[in-house]
Write a protein that holds these residues in place. Sequence first.
Motif, PDB file in Angstrom:
ATOM      1  N   GLN A  83       1.010   1.509 -11.212  1.00  0.00           N
ATOM      2  CA  GLN A  83       1.162   2.157 -12.517  1.00  0.00           C
ATOM      3  C   GLN A  83       0.310   3.426 -12.594  1.00  0.00           C
ATOM      4  N   LYS A  84      -0.857   3.411 -11.968  1.00  0.00           N
ATOM      5  CA  LYS A  84      -1.749   4.574 -11.962  1.00  0.00           C
ATOM      6  C   LYS A  84      -1.387   5.576 -10.866  1.00  0.00           C
ATOM      7  N   GLN A  85      -0.227   5.368 -10.228  1.00  0.00           N
ATOM      8  CA  GLN A  85       0.343   6.259  -9.227  1.00  0.00           C
ATOM      9  C   GLN A  85      -0.433   6.309  -7.914  1.00  0.00           C
ATOM     10  N   TYR A  86      -1.066   5.208  -7.555  1.00  0.00           N
ATOM     11  CA  TYR A  86      -1.676   5.094  -6.234  1.00  0.00           C
ATOM     12  C   TYR A  86      -0.594   4.651  -5.259  1.00  0.00           C
ATOM     13  N   VAL A  87      -0.496   5.357  -4.142  1.00  0.00           N
ATOM     14  CA  VAL A  87       0.469   5.013  -3.106  1.00  0.00           C
ATOM     15  C   VAL A  87      -0.252   4.157  -2.082  1.00  0.00           C
ATOM     16  N   GLY A  88       0.331   2.988  -1.768  1.00  0.00           N
ATOM     17  CA  GLY A  88      -0.411   2.044  -0.962  1.00  0.00           C
ATOM     18  C   GLY A  88       0.174   1.699   0.374  1.00  0.00           C
ATOM     19  N   ASP A  89      -0.709   1.216   1.206  1.00  0.00           N
ATOM     20  CA  ASP A  89      -0.376   0.636   2.500  1.00  0.00           C
ATOM     21  C   ASP A  89      -0.967  -0.773   2.473  1.00  0.00           C
ATOM     22  N   SER A  90      -0.133  -1.764   2.124  1.00  0.00           N
ATOM     23  CA  SER A  90      -0.647  -3.121   1.935  1.00  0.00           C
ATOM     24  C   SER A  90      -1.165  -3.733   3.231  1.00  0.00           C
ATOM     25  N   HIS A  91      -0.651  -3.285   4.376  1.00  0.00           N
ATOM     26  CA  HIS A  91      -1.142  -3.822   5.654  1.00  0.00           C
ATOM     27  C   HIS A  91      -2.602  -3.427   5.877  1.00  0.00           C
ATOM     28  N   HIS A  92      -2.940  -2.179   5.593  1.00  0.00           N
ATOM     29  CA  HIS A  92      -4.317  -1.699   5.760  1.00  0.00           C
ATOM     30  C   HIS A  92      -5.126  -1.805   4.470  1.00  0.00           C
ATOM     31  N   ARG A  93      -4.470  -2.257   3.393  1.00  0.00           N
ATOM     32  CA  ARG A  93      -5.128  -2.451   2.094  1.00  0.00           C
ATOM     33  C   ARG A  93      -5.754  -1.160   1.571  1.00  0.00           C
ATOM     34  N   THR A  94      -5.053  -0.050   1.743  1.00  0.00           N
ATOM     35  CA  THR A  94      -5.546   1.257   1.337  1.00  0.00           C
ATOM     36  C   THR A  94      -4.543   1.893   0.366  1.00  0.00           C
ATOM     37  N   TYR A  95      -5.053   2.431  -0.735  1.00  0.00           N
ATOM     38  CA  TYR A  95      -4.213   3.043  -1.765  1.00  0.00           C
ATOM     39  C   TYR A  95      -4.781   4.420  -2.089  1.00  0.00           C
ATOM     40  N   ARG A  96      -3.896   5.442  -2.067  1.00  0.00           N
ATOM     41  CA  ARG A  96      -4.365   6.822  -2.223  1.00  0.00           C
ATOM     42  C   ARG A  96      -3.680   7.529  -3.376  1.00  0.00           C
ATOM     43  N   LYS A  97      -4.462   8.435  -3.969  1.00  0.00           N
ATOM     44  CA  LYS A  97      -3.938   9.313  -5.021  1.00  0.00           C
ATOM     45  C   LYS A  97      -4.813  10.565  -5.015  1.00  0.00           C
ATOM     46  N   GLY A  98      -4.222  11.693  -4.668  1.00  0.00           N
ATOM     47  CA  GLY A  98      -4.975  12.947  -4.627  1.00  0.00           C
ATOM     48  C   GLY A  98      -6.125  12.867  -3.632  1.00  0.00           C
ATOM     49  N   THR A  99      -7.329  13.162  -4.106  1.00  0.00           N
ATOM     50  CA  THR A  99      -8.509  13.137  -3.234  1.00  0.00           C
ATOM     51  C   THR A  99      -9.252  11.804  -3.314  1.00  0.00           C
ATOM     52  N   SER A 100      -8.653  10.814  -3.976  1.00  0.00           N
ATOM     53  CA  SER A 100      -9.327   9.519  -4.087  1.00  0.00           C
ATOM     54  C   SER A 100      -8.569   8.446  -3.315  1.00  0.00           C
ATOM     55  N   GLU A 101      -9.303   7.418  -2.941  1.00  0.00           N
ATOM     56  CA  GLU A 101      -8.753   6.327  -2.144  1.00  0.00           C
ATOM     57  C   GLU A 101      -9.404   5.024  -2.594  1.00  0.00           C
ATOM     58  N   ILE A 102      -8.598   3.985  -2.701  1.00  0.00           N
ATOM     59  CA  ILE A 102      -9.110   2.651  -3.028  1.00  0.00           C
ATOM     60  C   ILE A 102      -8.814   1.751  -1.851  1.00  0.00           C
ATOM     61  N   VAL A 103      -9.863   1.111  -1.334  1.00  0.00           N
ATOM     62  CA  VAL A 103      -9.736   0.227  -0.184  1.00  0.00           C
ATOM     63  C   VAL A 103     -10.112  -1.184  -0.621  1.00  0.00           C
ATOM     64  N   LEU A 104      -9.183  -2.118  -0.445  1.00  0.00           N
ATOM     65  CA  LEU A 104      -9.466  -3.520  -0.749  1.00  0.00           C
ATOM     66  C   LEU A 104     -10.185  -4.096   0.456  1.00  0.00           C
ATOM     67  N   SER A 105     -11.470  -4.360   0.320  1.00  0.00           N
ATOM     68  CA  SER A 105     -12.286  -4.697   1.489  1.00  0.00           C
ATOM     69  C   SER A 105     -12.491  -6.198   1.702  1.00  0.00           C
ATOM     70  N   ASP A 106     -12.211  -7.029   0.735  1.00  0.00           N
ATOM     71  CA  ASP A 106     -12.415  -8.466   0.891  1.00  0.00           C
ATOM     72  C   ASP A 106     -11.296  -9.196   0.147  1.00  0.00           C
ATOM     73  N   VAL A 107     -10.216  -9.490   0.882  1.00  0.00           N
ATOM     74  CA  VAL A 107      -9.044 -10.131   0.280  1.00  0.00           C
ATOM     75  C   VAL A 107      -8.857 -11.499   0.925  1.00  0.00           C
ATOM     76  N   ARG A 108      -8.823 -12.530   0.068  1.00  0.00           N
ATOM     77  CA  ARG A 108      -8.612 -13.902   0.546  1.00  0.00           C
ATOM     78  C   ARG A 108      -7.724 -14.662  -0.431  1.00  0.00           C
ATOM     79  N   ASP A 109      -6.702 -15.318   0.085  1.00  0.00           N
ATOM     80  CA  ASP A 109      -5.840 -16.196  -0.716  1.00  0.00           C
ATOM     81  C   ASP A 109      -5.307 -15.527  -1.978  1.00  0.00           C
TER      82      ASP A 109
END
Length: 131
Positions: free
Chosen positions: A92-118
Amino acid sequence: MSKKSYVTISIVFVLILSIFIYALMMQFAEERQYNQNSLDYLILTPEEIIGIKELCQTEPQFRYSSADGPKPMMTQLECHLDTKTLLPYLSQKQYVGDSHHRTYRKGTSEIVLSDVRDGAVQSLMFLEYTP
């Protein structure tokens, strides 16, 4: 000017100066840990993390690391987040993601999901790169 006015003005000046010095020290600190009930939260936390924090199912904790040369500014959010609510929020916030690498990008910012379990995220990092 009365003595009472002078004392009041002096106290206000010292208080403002103290807050300014504290904010300046925070900006130049290499790393800081804080929670949402601190002055650090108000000054250091990016809007993106504030929005994600609302989805936390446990008490959020934050870690800030300042940018240095090619190293981006990093804010880490630690709390329990359900991926069923987080991933649609990022979309919804327009982050484009790569679920395999758990990385989501928008402009100059990036969100990385670093600890995902279950199906739950325990920790994520928000990185802000300078152009």
